[in-house]
Design a protein around this motif. Structure first.
Motif, PDB file in Angstrom:
ATOM      1  N   ASN A  15     -11.848  85.446  -7.244  1.00 40.94           N
ATOM      2  CA  ASN A  15     -11.324  84.491  -8.230  1.00 40.94           C
ATOM      3  C   ASN A  15     -10.687  83.261  -7.592  1.00 40.94           C
ATOM      4  OD1 ASN A  15      -8.931  85.581  -7.233  1.00 40.94           O
ATOM      5  ND2 ASN A  15      -7.962  85.667  -9.247  1.00 40.94           N
ATOM      6  N   SER A  16     -10.729  83.152  -6.276  1.00 38.20           N
ATOM      7  CA  SER A  16     -10.063  82.018  -5.634  1.00 38.20           C
ATOM      8  C   SER A  16     -10.960  81.270  -4.650  1.00 38.20           C
ATOM      9  CB  SER A  16      -8.798  82.503  -4.916  1.00 38.20           C
ATOM     10  OG  SER A  16      -9.110  83.510  -3.978  1.00 38.20           O
ATOM     11  N   ARG A  17     -12.241  81.492  -4.745  1.00 33.18           N
ATOM     12  CA  ARG A  17     -13.157  80.865  -3.778  1.00 33.18           C
ATOM     13  C   ARG A  17     -13.350  79.364  -4.003  1.00 33.18           C
ATOM     14  NH1 ARG A  17     -16.557  86.073  -3.601  1.00 33.18           N
ATOM     15  NH2 ARG A  17     -15.401  87.172  -1.980  1.00 33.18           N
ATOM     16  N   HIS A  18     -12.784  78.845  -5.068  1.00 34.15           N
ATOM     17  CA  HIS A  18     -12.864  77.410  -5.351  1.00 34.15           C
ATOM     18  C   HIS A  18     -11.751  76.627  -4.648  1.00 34.15           C
ATOM     19  CE1 HIS A  18      -9.769  78.934  -7.982  1.00 34.15           C
ATOM     20  NE2 HIS A  18      -9.354  77.694  -8.161  1.00 34.15           N
ATOM     21  N   ARG A  19     -10.826  77.328  -3.988  1.00 29.89           N
ATOM     22  CA  ARG A  19      -9.690  76.640  -3.383  1.00 29.89           C
ATOM     23  C   ARG A  19      -9.554  77.017  -1.904  1.00 29.89           C
ATOM     24  NH1 ARG A  19      -6.148  80.687  -6.485  1.00 29.89           N
ATOM     25  NH2 ARG A  19      -5.401  82.040  -4.817  1.00 29.89           N
ATOM     26  N   ALA A  20      -8.777  76.195  -1.209  1.00 26.22           N
ATOM     27  CA  ALA A  20      -8.453  76.458   0.199  1.00 26.22           C
ATOM     28  C   ALA A  20      -7.059  75.920   0.464  1.00 26.22           C
ATOM     29  CB  ALA A  20      -9.462  75.790   1.120  1.00 26.22           C
ATOM     30  N   GLU A  21      -6.436  76.487   1.480  1.00 22.71           N
ATOM     31  CA  GLU A  21      -5.101  76.033   1.881  1.00 22.71           C
ATOM     32  C   GLU A  21      -5.221  75.191   3.144  1.00 22.71           C
ATOM     33  OE1 GLU A  21      -0.639  77.736   2.914  1.00 22.71           O
ATOM     34  OE2 GLU A  21      -2.318  79.141   2.824  1.00 22.71           O
ATOM     35  N   LEU A  22      -4.630  74.018   3.113  1.00 21.09           N
ATOM     36  CA  LEU A  22      -4.569  73.166   4.280  1.00 21.09           C
ATOM     37  C   LEU A  22      -3.354  73.606   5.105  1.00 21.09           C
ATOM     38  CD1 LEU A  22      -5.702  69.815   4.882  1.00 21.09           C
ATOM     39  CD2 LEU A  22      -3.260  69.995   5.255  1.00 21.09           C
ATOM     40  N   VAL A  23      -3.583  73.914   6.388  1.00 23.40           N
ATOM     41  CA  VAL A  23      -2.500  74.408   7.244  1.00 23.40           C
ATOM     42  C   VAL A  23      -2.547  73.741   8.613  1.00 23.40           C
ATOM     43  CG1 VAL A  23      -2.374  76.671   6.097  1.00 23.40           C
ATOM     44  CG2 VAL A  23      -3.849  76.385   8.084  1.00 23.40           C
TER      45      VAL A  23
END
Length: 177
Positions: A83-91
């Motif tokens: 359910n979260s493959r549309h987002r990514a975290e910038l780190v």
């Protein structure tokens, strides 16, 4: 400046330079998850632990080099839940002190944003120390401030500081908003 996405082997080949960059960033007071003083051996171990995530496609790491040395990096963390493959975290957007003030951080940010779009990501998110130089960069680059949590993380000196969370719609989603 050209940013290069590292595969697992390249990350391992550059782990010493990445560690030096991390040590410099922490020594300069940036809150990137570590307390000062950060030992170079610990920084090397931290970067080496990232290699498996790079190999698995869960982490993407870019580096910027100047004069044969790594002077900047940025990473994207890709969630593994359906359910979260549309987002990514910038780190871990970091620029060495000797390379600051020339727009390298902004260029690395743009590289990560474009790579996210190319990967079909439509939402990016990040957190950063409130009132930091990084926070000013994200605000000026079109990121939306979602909120602040007090005492969220310790600064490199060990002082609890507030953290600001940001998000940015990218790709097709950004065009329809």
């Amino acid at each position: 400046m050209t940013a290069t996405r590292l595969d697992e082997r390249q990350l391992r080949d550059h782990v010493g330079e990445l560690a030096d960059l991390l040590v410099d960033t922490v020594a300069d007071g940036a809150s990137v998850g570590f307390l000062a003083p950060l030992d170079r051996t610990a920084a090397i171990a931290w970067w080496e632990e990232r290699a498996a995530a790079v190999a698995a496609g869960q982490l993407a790491v870019w580096t910027a080099r100047e004069g044969g040395r790594t002077v900047g990096t940025v990473s994207l963390v890709f969630p593994d839940k359906p359910n979260s493959r549309h987002r990514a975290e910038l780190v871990k957007l970091m620029v060495h002190r000797r390379a600051r003030g020339r727009g390298l951080g902004r260029r690395l940010l743009m590289v990560a944003e474009q790579a996210a779009i190319d990967a079909g990501i439509t939402l990016l998110h990040l957190d950063t120390e409130t009132d930091s130089l990084a926070e000013r960069l994200y605000g000026s680059a079109g990121w939306t401030r979602a909120g602040v949590i007090p005492d969220y993380a310790a600064s490199p000196s060990g002082l609890l500081r507030p953290t600001t969370f940001y998000y940015k719609h990218v790709g097709a989603t950004a065009l329809t908003r």
